[in-house]
Design an enzyme around this catalytic site. Structure first.
Site, PDB file in Angstrom:
ATOM      1  N   GLU A 148       0.919  -0.977  -0.250  1.00 54.23           N
ATOM      2  CA  GLU A 148      -0.115   0.134  -0.107  1.00 54.23           C
ATOM      3  C   GLU A 148       1.206   1.339   0.107  1.00 54.23           C
ATOM      4  OE1 GLU A 148      -2.873  -0.735   2.531  1.00 54.23           O
ATOM      5  OE2 GLU A 148      -3.930  -1.895   2.381  1.00 54.23           O
ATOM      6  N   HIS A 202      -8.868   9.373   2.317  1.00 55.06           N
ATOM      7  CA  HIS A 202      -8.680   8.366   1.533  1.00 55.06           C
ATOM      8  C   HIS A 202      -9.107   8.808   0.066  1.00 55.06           C
ATOM      9  CE1 HIS A 202      -7.501   4.464  -0.217  1.00 55.06           C
ATOM     10  NE2 HIS A 202      -7.875   3.988   0.730  1.00 55.06           N
ATOM     11  N   ARG A 231      -0.894   8.731   0.999  1.00 59.42           N
ATOM     12  CA  ARG A 231      -2.347   9.575   1.042  1.00 59.42           C
ATOM     13  C   ARG A 231      -2.394  10.455   1.080  1.00 59.42           C
ATOM     14  NH1 ARG A 231      -5.148   4.599   3.994  1.00 59.42           N
ATOM     15  NH2 ARG A 231      -4.968   3.842   2.917  1.00 59.42           N
ATOM     16  N   HIS A 242     -11.267   9.784   6.233  1.00 54.22           N
ATOM     17  CA  HIS A 242     -11.403   8.312   6.209  1.00 54.22           C
ATOM     18  C   HIS A 242     -10.453   7.916   7.333  1.00 54.22           C
ATOM     19  CE1 HIS A 242     -10.044   4.270   5.157  1.00 54.22           C
ATOM     20  NE2 HIS A 242      -9.368   4.579   5.452  1.00 54.22           N
ATOM     21  N   ARG A 244      -0.946   8.894   8.748  1.00 53.70           N
ATOM     22  CA  ARG A 244      -1.128   7.916   9.394  1.00 53.70           C
ATOM     23  C   ARG A 244      -0.824   7.291   8.232  1.00 53.70           C
ATOM     24  NH1 ARG A 244      -4.976   3.024   8.791  1.00 53.70           N
ATOM     25  NH2 ARG A 244      -5.962   4.991   7.354  1.00 53.70           N
TER      26      ARG A 244
HETATM   27  P1  FAD Z   1     -14.103   0.959  15.782  1.00 53.80           P
HETATM   28  O1  FAD Z   1     -13.723  -0.401  14.721  1.00 53.80           O
HETATM   29  O2  FAD Z   1     -14.739   1.927  14.767  1.00 53.80           O
HETATM   30  O3  FAD Z   1     -15.082   0.605  16.484  1.00 53.80           O
HETATM   31  C1  FAD Z   1     -15.750   1.335  17.581  1.00 53.80           C
HETATM   32  C2  FAD Z   1     -17.087   0.937  18.200  1.00 53.80           C
HETATM   33  O4  FAD Z   1     -17.566   2.251  18.864  1.00 53.80           O
HETATM   34  C3  FAD Z   1     -18.048   0.479  17.187  1.00 53.80           C
HETATM   35  O5  FAD Z   1     -18.441  -0.509  17.645  1.00 53.80           O
HETATM   36  C4  FAD Z   1     -19.278   1.727  17.881  1.00 53.80           C
HETATM   37  O6  FAD Z   1     -20.975   1.232  17.346  1.00 53.80           O
HETATM   38  C5  FAD Z   1     -18.985   1.660  19.144  1.00 53.80           C
HETATM   39  N1  FAD Z   1     -19.503   3.317  19.612  1.00 53.80           N
HETATM   40  C6  FAD Z   1     -19.002   4.291  18.642  1.00 53.80           C
HETATM   41  N2  FAD Z   1     -19.669   5.468  19.786  1.00 53.80           N
HETATM   42  C7  FAD Z   1     -20.432   5.416  20.577  1.00 53.80           C
HETATM   43  C8  FAD Z   1     -20.969   5.704  21.797  1.00 53.80           C
HETATM   44  N3  FAD Z   1     -20.873   6.505  22.151  1.00 53.80           N
HETATM   45  N4  FAD Z   1     -21.477   4.053  22.483  1.00 53.80           N
HETATM   46  C9  FAD Z   1     -20.624   3.283  22.651  1.00 53.80           C
HETATM   47  N5  FAD Z   1     -20.308   2.509  21.103  1.00 53.80           N
HETATM   48  C10 FAD Z   1     -20.052   3.291  20.482  1.00 53.80           C
HETATM   49  N6  FAD Z   1      -7.409   0.674   9.372  1.00 53.80           N
HETATM   50  C11 FAD Z   1      -6.254  -0.226   8.625  1.00 53.80           C
HETATM   51  O7  FAD Z   1      -4.872  -0.267   9.256  1.00 53.80           O
HETATM   52  N7  FAD Z   1      -6.119  -1.253   7.909  1.00 53.80           N
HETATM   53  C12 FAD Z   1      -7.822  -1.098   7.279  1.00 53.80           C
HETATM   54  O8  FAD Z   1      -6.940  -2.263   5.466  1.00 53.80           O
HETATM   55  C13 FAD Z   1      -8.612  -0.231   6.746  1.00 53.80           C
HETATM   56  N8  FAD Z   1      -9.101  -0.029   5.507  1.00 53.80           N
HETATM   57  C14 FAD Z   1      -9.846   0.808   6.235  1.00 53.80           C
HETATM   58  C15 FAD Z   1     -11.609   0.849   5.474  1.00 53.80           C
HETATM   59  C16 FAD Z   1     -12.377   1.099   5.541  1.00 53.80           C
HETATM   60  C17 FAD Z   1     -13.425   1.386   4.659  1.00 53.80           C
HETATM   61  C18 FAD Z   1     -12.536   2.249   6.927  1.00 53.80           C
HETATM   62  C19 FAD Z   1     -13.709   3.556   7.429  1.00 53.80           C
HETATM   63  C20 FAD Z   1     -11.501   2.142   8.143  1.00 53.80           C
HETATM   64  C21 FAD Z   1     -10.211   1.448   7.302  1.00 53.80           C
HETATM   65  N9  FAD Z   1      -9.537   1.755   8.693  1.00 53.80           N
HETATM   66  C22 FAD Z   1      -8.531   0.369   8.310  1.00 53.80           C
HETATM   67  C23 FAD Z   1      -9.172   2.164   9.429  1.00 53.80           C
HETATM   68  C24 FAD Z   1      -9.225   0.969  10.675  1.00 53.80           C
HETATM   69  O9  FAD Z   1     -10.507   0.406  10.037  1.00 53.80           O
HETATM   70  C25 FAD Z   1      -9.801   1.926  12.150  1.00 53.80           C
HETATM   71  O10 FAD Z   1      -9.361   2.885  11.949  1.00 53.80           O
HETATM   72  C26 FAD Z   1     -10.357   0.576  12.894  1.00 53.80           C
HETATM   73  O11 FAD Z   1     -10.795   0.000  12.879  1.00 53.80           O
HETATM   74  C27 FAD Z   1     -10.042   1.573  14.039  1.00 53.80           C
HETATM   75  O12 FAD Z   1     -11.078   0.441  15.728  1.00 53.80           O
HETATM   76  P2  FAD Z   1     -11.442   0.961  16.516  1.00 53.80           P
HETATM   77  O13 FAD Z   1     -11.570  -0.843  17.231  1.00 53.80           O
HETATM   78  O14 FAD Z   1     -10.784   1.763  16.921  1.00 53.80           O
HETATM   79  O15 FAD Z   1     -12.396   1.642  16.176  1.00 53.80           O
HETATM   80  C1  SIN Z   2      -7.250   1.714   2.558  1.00 52.50           C
HETATM   81  O1  SIN Z   2      -7.585  -0.860   2.256  1.00 52.50           O
HETATM   82  O2  SIN Z   2      -7.177   1.429   1.230  1.00 52.50           O
HETATM   83  C2  SIN Z   2      -7.261   1.048   3.181  1.00 52.50           C
HETATM   84  C3  SIN Z   2      -6.228   1.229   4.290  1.00 52.50           C
HETATM   85  C4  SIN Z   2      -5.782   2.083   5.568  1.00 52.50           C
HETATM   86  O3  SIN Z   2      -6.879   2.734   5.566  1.00 52.50           O
HETATM   87  O4  SIN Z   2      -4.992   1.825   6.297  1.00 52.50           O
END
Ligand code: FAD
Ligand code: SIN
Length: 529
Positions: free
Chosen positions: A116, A239, A285, A346, A381
């Site tokens: 990537e 993104h 990015r 993103h 990032r």
């Molecule tokens: P999240 O996975 O967002 O979880 C947050 C949780 O908190 C959810 O369950 C939500 O419902 C809950 N929540 C929020 N507010 C409240 C509230 N007030 N009360 C109760 N619950 C609440 N990163 C990578 O490293 N590699 C990738 O390939 C990648 N691809 C991505 C693709 C997409 C489409 C997106 C959107 C992001 C991507 N990212 C990627 C970024 C990465 O997915 C996120 O940064 C990471 O998953 C965040 O994890 P988290 O557990 O911190 O939050």
């Molecule tokens: C992607 O698959 O392009 C998302 C990867 C990331 O947000 O780290």
């Protein structure tokens, strides 16, 4: 009142990983605002960056992370997260996570490594283009076997409860949270000596985003209201490649598509990244998103395209089944035609200030994952470093929380107070204000900024906040209203941080200060209530 030893807000990779580690040590509540799988994690496509390849090294991963972070990463944090990554990934595999494999030169099965933007080596472990869904499923499956863990779905945390606020203890201490039960339509009090914010990011603050609806910055807003430090909110990552289609809502076209040869072109077929950066379409990015923004402004086009049609069709379908299927559903066969794409909000690089163990400056309150600002990402990032950060920091935060488990606070927590009026006619105000904030953030606080636009945004946000305050306290809470209050707070924090930084660095590009200022190279923008 519901009492637990560990209260976890959020059920993405950060919350679930932490829950599994602490569950042998006490009763765990996971509070999550929709169904348990709904999270940014669930939509992650590209994968997890970690050093496993024979041509790779920790040093190279550290170097790439620091380069993407444009001088603002904390190097010791970067080293810790990079070096502890492989052990955490091994644990995930032991839980049942199945990463894609391929055959090496001698015919043995090995982990398939994707590439990537900004990575100098192939180092992205992935499950085709559905890595997040597989991780979430593996973690939830493991959680379902733990009797100590209770999950509260459709429960939205409103505010943290802190000791200082209640006047019981001198140091600001987190005692739990007030939580809105959406189905029961009531506010409940959850108390615990340890609370983890794992609420993810804030993509929904912008009109166009790759994030699902849950990403309304609730954790940052709650922590700010509770008195925690919030840093680097100006660094919102856009993104470069979100699908551009009138019916598509927030569908990402993974950077891995460019990693496997996809080329960005304008609508005349010119590969405009060729002259923009030595890594061309695979540049970091911030650079790619800005180049697309400038290309769209220059040509007046609504989008650019990502072309991978030169790769064999069976490879594309096998490697990117989800992207292939989804685009086909919108009438785009990516094996034959280029994909229309635009940049979209993103990832939140800033957040609640923590150390690498997830500790905030409020006792008993931890923050892990996208909600936190550990210093790993700096001003931008590196792709696929966020799932890695969440895994490593959840492990470290759990170890810390178990070791420092404070005695259960003997405090009487007052029940939540709310207004009791209902006025359905006024609900239109909530949806109007939602739209207004998201549009003004997109127009005035987007990829390219100026101080004049930021100041204009600040004024409008302040007016909206006045309206929200009035509305909030007079009426019975709803989840839309609670989220509106949070996106307004996060919008305010992004604008204030952007106005504090008189330079362009990483994701913060300001036409009034187009260069980086060495005096700001190591300075974070920190805000407290
Ligand atoms: P999240 O996975 O967002 O979880 C947050 C949780 O908190 C959810 O369950 C939500 O419902 C809950 N929540 C929020 N507010 C409240 C509230 N007030 N009360 C109760 N619950 C609440 N990163 C990578 O490293 N590699 C990738 O390939 C990648 N691809 C991505 C693709 C997409 C489409 C997106 C959107 C992001 C991507 N990212 C990627 C970024 C990465 O997915 C996120 O940064 C990471 O998953 C965040 O994890 P988290 O557990 O911190 O939050
Ligand atoms: C992607 O698959 O392009 C998302 C990867 C990331 O947000 O780290």
């Amino acid at each position: 009142m519901k009492q637990f030893d560990f209260l976890i807000l959020g059920s993405g990779i950060a919350g679930l990983s932490f829950a599994l580690k602490v569950s042998p040590h006490g009763r765990v509540a996971i509070v999550t605002k929709k169904n348990r799988a709904e999270s940014n994690t669930n939509y992650a496509q590209g994968g997890i960056a970690s050093v496993t390849g024979r041509d790779d090294s920790f040093e190279l991963h550290v170097r790439d992370t620091l380069a993407a972070g444009a001088g603002l990463c904390k190097e010791p944090v970067v080293r810790t997260i990079v070096e502890e990554g492989p052990a955490r990934i091994q644990e995930l595999i032991e839980l049942g996570m199945k990463f894609s494999e391929s055959e090496n030169h001698s015919g043995s099965r090995v982990l398939d490594l994707g590439r990537e933007g900004g990575h100098s080596r192939r180092r992205i472990l992935h499950a085709k283009d559905m890595t997040g869904r597989e991780i979430e499923a593996a973690l939830l499956n493991a959680i379902s076997k733990q009797p100590n863990i209770s999950i509260f779905e459709n429960h939205l945390a409103i505010d943290l409860i802190t000791g200082q606020k209640l006047g019981y203890v001198s140091k600001n201490h987190c005692l739990g949270a007030y939580v809105f039960d959406k189905k029961g339509n009531c506010v409940e009090t959850f108390s615990a000596p340890v609370t983890l914010l794992a609420t993810g990011g804030c993509g929904k603050v912008y009109l166009y985003t790759t994030n699902p609806d849950i990403a309304t910055g609730d954790g940052v807003a709650m922590a700010f209201r509770a008195g925690a430090g919030i840093a680097n909110m100006e660094f919102v990552q856009f993104h470069p490649t979100c699908l551009y289609h009138p019916r598509a809502k927030s569908f990402l076209i993974s950077e891995a598509v460019r990693g496997e040869g996809g080329i960005l072109k304008n609508l005349d077929g010119v590969a405009f990244m060729d002259g923009a950066h030595p890594m061309k379409s695979l540049a970091p990015r911030d650079i790619v998103a800005r180049a697309i923004d400038s290309e769209m402004k220059k040509t007046g086009a609504d989008c650019v395209v990502l072309d991978i049609t030169h790769e064999p069709a069976n490879f594309i379908i096998e490697r990117f089944p989800n992207i292939y299927r989804t685009c086909l559903g919108y009438g785009i066969d990516i094996t034959r035609e280029p994909i229309p794409v635009v940049p979209a909000a993103h990832y939140q690089c800033g957040g609640v200030v923590t150390n690498v163990d997830g500790e905030t400056d409020i006792a008993g309150l931890y923050a892990v994952g996208e909600v936190a600002c550990t210093g790993l990402h700096g001003a931008n990032r590196l792709a696929s470093n966020s799932l890695l950060e969440a895994l490593v920091c959840a492990h470290r935060a759990a170890a810390k929380a178990i070791a420092c488990l404070p005695p259960e606070a003997q405090v009487k927590i007052p029940p939540w107070q709310s207004g009791n009026a209902t006025n359905a006619d006024e609900l239109v105000v909530v949806s109007h204000n939602w739209d207004e904030i998201r549009r003004l953030m997109w127009d005035y606080v987007g990829i390219v900024r100026t101080n004049k636009r930021l100041e204009r945004a600040a004024k409008r946000i302040a007016n909206l906040q006045d309206e929200i305050r009035e509305y909030y306290w007079n009426f019975i809470v709803t989840s839309d209203l609670l989220e509106l209050r949070n996106i307004a707070t996060v919008a305010e924090l992004i604008v204030r941080c952007a106005l504090m930084r008189p330079e362009s660095r990483g994701l913060n590009y300001n036409l009034d200060f187009p260069e980086s200022n060495p005096e700001w190279a190591k300075r974070e923008t920190v805000l407290r209530r």
